[in-house]
Structure formats: C-alpha cells, structure tokens
Design an enzyme around this catalytic site. Structure first.
Site, short mmCIF file in Angstrom:
data_model
loop_
_atom_site.label_atom_id
_atom_site.label_comp_id
_atom_site.label_asym_id
_atom_site.label_seq_id
_atom_site.Cartn_x
_atom_site.Cartn_y
_atom_site.Cartn_z
N HIS A 201 -9.60 -5.86 13.55
CA HIS A 201 -9.87 -6.04 12.12
C HIS A 201 -10.26 -7.50 11.91
O HIS A 201 -9.60 -8.41 12.39
CB HIS A 201 -8.63 -5.70 11.31
CG HIS A 201 -8.86 -5.53 9.85
ND1 HIS A 201 -9.27 -6.56 9.02
CD2 HIS A 201 -8.72 -4.44 9.04
CE1 HIS A 201 -9.37 -6.11 7.78
NE2 HIS A 201 -9.04 -4.83 7.76
N GLU B 41 0.82 -1.22 0.00
CA GLU B 41 0.00 0.00 0.00
C GLU B 41 0.85 1.27 0.00
O GLU B 41 0.80 2.10 0.91
CB GLU B 41 -0.95 0.01 1.20
CG GLU B 41 -1.99 -1.09 1.16
CD GLU B 41 -2.95 -1.04 2.33
OE1 GLU B 41 -4.06 -1.57 2.20
OE2 GLU B 41 -2.60 -0.47 3.39
N GLU C 107 -6.49 -7.51 -0.91
CA GLU C 107 -7.06 -7.42 0.43
C GLU C 107 -8.51 -6.98 0.36
O GLU C 107 -8.86 -6.09 -0.42
CB GLU C 107 -6.31 -6.39 1.29
CG GLU C 107 -4.91 -6.75 1.71
CD GLU C 107 -4.33 -5.68 2.63
OE1 GLU C 107 -5.12 -4.94 3.28
OE2 GLU C 107 -3.10 -5.55 2.68
#
EC number: 3.2.1.23
Length: 679
Positions: free
Chosen positions: A362, A153, A311
C-alpha cells in the site's frame, strides 16, 4: 462539527496514519524531520497497537506511546489518538474464543488479521471499553492530543456476525423495536408467507444461509441491527473518552463508497464531534474523480459543513485485483478536490510505507524508495498547497440541488429476488450525479425525511425503492409548495417493512407523478430500447422499463421499440405549485444529461461558474470571501474568467486565471450571493 468539541488546529490538517511501532526507534527522529519538511500538522497514532499497549489482560505498557506523543509535541505535530480496538490481540481470543465472528454459513473465522471479533461479544465490549478508559485517562491532558480516533473503519470486515451471541443481541434489538410485541414483528415481516410465523422470540435467528431466498424484511432488519450494534460500540467508547476529556472531539472514519454492507451513516454522523471518511479510488473506475466529488458532497451533507478526510492514498492500494499507481498530478487533484468538497483535513494511509505485513504494498507519504521519489516530491508540494489554502478552513458550499440518499432504500433494493439483480444503488445515484458534476452544479445529499427541503430548487431521487410514509409525505410537500422533484424508476415501491405498496407503481409517488404502472419490464443485460420525443436524436435506454400510463402527467419521451413501443418512458406533471418528473427507465448518459439539464433549467438551477469540459468547478463560501476551486481533469489546461487572488501561487487575478494542464487553481473572490454566482 460541534462548536464545543472541535478540531483546534489552524488551517487545514495534513498528515496520515503514523505507526512508529513498525520501525526501530532510531527511525523516529528522521520521521519528525521529514514530517516537518512535508508540512505535516497532525498524524493518527495507535490505531493497531493494542497488542503492544496491553501485552496481557490488564497489563499495560504505555512507555512507547508516551515517547511518541512527547516527540510529536516537541516537533509541533498534533495527534489524532486512536483507541486500538479494531485489532484485538491474540491473547484475547485465546481467552475468549466465543468472541470470534461467525459467517452466514456457520464457519467461525480465526484471528490473525484485523476486525476479527463479534460486535455483540460482551467480552470484546468489556475489553475495548477498558482500553478506551486507560487511554482516555492517561492522555486526556497531553498537549499533543487534539482528537480521539475511535476504533477504525467500523464494519470494514465484520459488519455481520451470525453467531449465537449475535442472535441473542438481534432478538433484543427486535424486541425493543417492536415493543416486545411478537405479533407486530410477524406482521412487519409478513411471516404468513412460507410458514415463517414465529411463536417465541427464541425461534428468531439471524438470516443465516438457507436453501432458498430468505425473508426480505428479516434481512433488512438484520442490516439495521448490524449498523446499530456497531454504532453502540462506537458511542460507548466515545462516552468513555468524553468522561476522561470532555473538551477533546471524537471521530471515527466512515467508508461511504463501499459495498452493501455499509452502515447507515445518517444515524452515525450526529453521534460524532467531527465527521471523517476514508476514500480510495477503484482501479476499474475510468472517472474516479467523480466518485471523489460525490463522496465529498455526501460527507459534507452528513457533517452539516466541513469534515476530515482521514485516509486516502498517495498512489496504489493493495487490496484490488490490480492496484494501479496514480497518474502524474492525480494525487494532488484528488486531495484538493476533497478540500473543494468540504474537507478541512487531508490525511493518508500511511506516513511510512510498511516493509512487512498485509499492507506492505500500500502506498504511503514516505514510500519504500524514500525521499528520492516522485511521491515524496508530491507530498511536499501538497503540504505547501494546503498551507496556502489555510484560510479556506471552515468555509461551506452553498447548493440549490439535493439528491436523496438512503441506506435503507439501498439495502432493500439490493436484496435477492428483485425484478432485476442488475440494479445497483450507488451506480444509479452516480449516473444522476455525474451530469450535475460535469455542469458545475453544486449538490447536497439529503434523507427522504430531511426537514427544510424548501431551501432547494430541485430535489432528485434517482433510486428510492423503499420509502416510509414520512419520507414520501416530505417529498410530496416539497412539490406541493412549489419545488421541482425528479424520481427514478422502481422508486416508492415498498414501505419501511419492504411491503409492496398496492395499487400500481411507483407506489408512494403515483399521485404527485401523475402516472401509474401495472408491471415492470426489466431489460436483460445488453438489451436496450429506443426513446423518442423531447430527447436527443438516437436516445436509448437500458436496465429497466415499465408499462406506464398517464393519470395527469404529460409524456416527455416514449419507447420506440420493444414490447412497450409508444408507452411513456419519461413524464412531467404539474402538482400543487410545483412539478414532478418521472424517469421510468435508465436513459443513456447523454440523454440523461439532457433531461436533467432541462429539469434543472426549468427549476432555475444554474452552474456555479462557466468552465470548459473537463474542468471541475466548486465554490466554498467563507465569512468574507468565496473560494473558487478549478481542477483540470482533462489535462488540457484552461483560462477561466475570475477576479481576486490565486491562493496556490499568491498571484492577483484580473479578469481570468490560468489553470495549468492537469493542475488546480483556487481563487479567492468577492463573496457572492447564489444568484450572482449562477449568472
């Protein structure tokens, strides 16, 4: 995907981020057993493991990674092996404090999270490339490794750094762009305004915090530089890995649905062997399934075909004000919708939910509750679904409609000191995308200068505030040769340097649109105006209006009230052999849908397949068959005309297929031409 370096996995890749270093080694055997149970075929490993792989500068310990990769291979699971360069260890910053990022207010940010480095730091680049080289040479021939995962990312938390190292690198980028001609930069930036003229390159700084609005072209070049600076890190790591293992493809995960700080992924995509993306739903979005589709189509367009979802989440994320769990069936619908829109890999963050750290809340494939959970049941079911869809891999999506998406236009329009701060590029594009999605019309995304636009019947430019002469000429030529173009308000207003195109709005598109505006009239929040003409009864518009007059176009709709009553709001113009439409305002959703439907019908655009409201229809095209994805987002179920085989159940389809309530059906059908599919 590169034909030379491609993901050599059968079927659709399935898995997620695997972080075994977070768990005792006696847990790993259970991980392998459960991965096999879930149908996992590939996991990403090593993404945040730098501190363990290099405990001190130049001292490496790959023993844990060796055991992990050997274990994965022994269990028939492939590895997307990462360079762990998104999270440098603490020892690196103790040795190189100058590598810490600095925000626009001049504050040096500390380490202690991830991506806490300056992209222009020579020390960081050297350390990152050294690590990539160690990993590449050690694992080039490991049988588990099927893909390199470069970094993670890029720009997620450090898209911009305003330190002196970044300033020097910015000046070097500017000197290259402007041919070492400071006068050319002064002209491009319009520095005669507010006495900003530069007499020496060393006078130029990043657009740090100032007391008033900064120069827009300065800011725009800064955004371009930041994207290119991170890209240079990515390609440098990629080259190191290619040297070690020429046949292993490389990727890095994009984030196409995030903020203005996003990178110019049109420039990034050609540098990768496999294009991949991370996609997360926003809890505040009541129709997040539309964002799934839009981002999937954008990824497929940048990849030029199939791509990989690197993801997404099985349930809630951890970084929003309220992180809602997914509703029953939503995770499956999301995942299969990504496949419908071109994904040949479905991965999650992460495999096992963390019990410590910043992302402990998460969701994951294996949740805190373990296998006695709905999420686990859904994960196992999805694995079976993807095995059933193996033959879909490699197929494409034909489209006869294109939407123009340009990061330069996005950055420029969302800079300060615009006529309205209420305009958001992504929102405006999605507003135009939504009725096409609901109608089952396939969409590609293109740059303004994308060659070969003639393959489309209709091109839409919902928000193209900035466009250079090449892009404007490309869109004009498309209309001249018989295409249909629809342009949204405040488009064509400035050139690539953010200089206003003089002579009236919409600037670069005045001639083909057959209109001229002399002043924008943005509307206040909550304010709206009525529309009349060839639009639905009770039509309204908000956000924006313009004092427009016709110079060859016909008025399709006019304003009914306000200071611009009776002024044209929507126009149509025959130009060359084609037609150009202008929407000088922001119609309400029903009106916009009706206008776009008319534009599409006149251009000969038809849905891929008839279906009731709430059922998404997407077609992927293989070499020998078509694959019709039918996804019920409304929760009512449906009976859809079709013939072939429903792949998720293996049952033959004769005349119609049943889509379960909130479920999905995928029908292998006879390979059709576009025209057959549209009728």
């Amino acid at each position: 995907m590169s034909t030379e370096r491609r993901l050599r996995l059968p079927g659709i890749a399935y898995g997620g981020d695997y972080n075994p270093e977070q768990w005792p080694e006696d847990v790993w055997a259970e991980d392998m057993r459960l991965m096999r149970e879930a149908g996992v075929t590939m996991v990403s490993v090593g993404i945040f493991s730098w501190a363990l792989l290099e405990p001190a500068e130049g001292v490496y310990d790959f023993s844990r990674m060796d055991r992990v990769l050997d274990l994965l291979h022994a269990n028939g699971i492939s590895a997307d092996l990462a360079t762990p360069t998104a999270a440098p260890p603490a020892w690196f910053f103790r040795a190189h404090p100058e590598a810490l990022p600095v925000d626009r207010d001049g504050r040096t940010l500390s380490y202690g999270s991830r991506q806490t480095f300056c992209p222009s730091s020579p020390a960081y680049r050297e350390a990152a490339l050294r690590m990539a080289d160690e990993i590449g040479r050690r694992y080039a021939d490991h049988p588990a490794v099927v893909m390199w995962h470069v970094h993670n990312e890029y720009g997620c938390h450090n898209a911009e750094c305003y330190c002196d190292l970044s300033a020097a690198s910015f000046r070097g980028w500017l000197r290259a762009k402007y041919g070492d001609d400071l006068a050319a930069l002064n002209h491009a930036w319009g520095t005669t305004f507010w006495s900003q003229w530069y007499y020496d390159w060393e006078e130029i700084l990043p657009p740090r915090a100032t007391g008033a609005a900064p120069n827009p072209t300065h800011q725009l070049d800064w955004r371009r530089f930041c994207s290119d600076e991170l890209l240079s890190l990515c390609t440098a790591e990629r080259d190191v890995l290619r040297l070690a293992a020429p046949g292993i493809p490389a990727t890095t995960n994009f984030m196409v649905n995030f903020s203005i700080e996003a990178l110019d992924y049109w420039r990034w995509a050609p540098e990768l062997d496999i294009v991949s993306n991370d996609h997360y739903l926003r809890s505040s979005d009541p129709e997040s399934e539309i964002d799934v589709a839009l981002c999937g189509d954008l990824m497929r367009s940048m990849a030029g075909g199939p791509w990989v979802l690197m993801e997404h989440s099985t349930g809630a994320v951890n970084w929003q004000p309220v992180n809602r769990a997914k509703t029953p069936g939503e995770m499956r619908r999301n995942a299969l919708a990504h496949v419908a829109h071109g994904a040949d890999g479905i991965l999650f963050f992460q495999w096992r939910a963390a019990k410590a750290g910043a992302e402990q809340w998460h969701s994951a494939m294996l949740p805190h509750a373990g296998t006695d959970s709905q999420i686990w049941q859904d994960v196992v079911q999805l694995g079976a679904d993807l095995r059933a869809l193996a033959e879909v891999r490699g197929s494409t999506t034909p489209a006869k409609v294109a939407i123009v998406w340009d990061w330069n236009a996005r950055w420029a329009m969302e800079l300060p000191s615009q006529p309205s701060a209420e305009l958001c590029f992504q929102d405006l594009v999605r507003d135009w995308y939504t009725p096409l999605w609901k109608a089952g019309v396939a969409v590609d995304f293109v740059r303004p200068d994308t060659p070969g636009l003639d393959r489309y019947q209709l091109v839409l430019a919902p928000s193209l505030y900035l466009v250079d002469d090449t892009g404007a000429a490309n869109l004009t030529g498309f209309v001249e040769r018989g295409g249909t173009l629809a342009v949204g308000f405040h488009s064509g207003a400035v050139d690539e340097n953010c200089h206003v195109r003089l002579g009236g709005y919409p600037g670069a598109f005045r001639e083909i649109l057959g209109v001229r505006a002399d002043e924008p009239f943005p509307l206040l929040p909550g304010q709206s105006v009525g529309l009349a003409g060839q639009v639905p009864r009770g039509a309204t518009a908000d956000l924006w209006t313009e004092r427009l007059r016709l110079t060859g176009a016909e008025a399709v709709a006019t304003y009914t009230d306000g200071s611009l009553a009776d002024v044209p709001a929507i126009t149509r113009h025959a130009y060359g052999s084609g037609t150009a439409w202008y929407l000088a305002t922001h119609p309400d959703p029903a009106t916009l849908a009706a206008v776009l439907q008319r534009i599409g019908q006149e251009a000969g655009v038809r849905p891929e397949h008839e279906a009731p409201a709430g059922v998404e229809v997407v077609r992927r095209r293989g070499a020998d068959a078509d694959y019709l994805f039918l996804i019920d987002h409304a929760g009512h179920g449906a009976e859809i005309p079709a013939d072939g085989v429903e792949l998720l159940t293996g049952k033959p389809v004769d005349g119609s297929v049943t889509v379960p309530e909130g479920g999905v059906a995928v029908v292998r059908t006879q390979r059709l031409t576009y025209w057959q599919a549209s009728t």
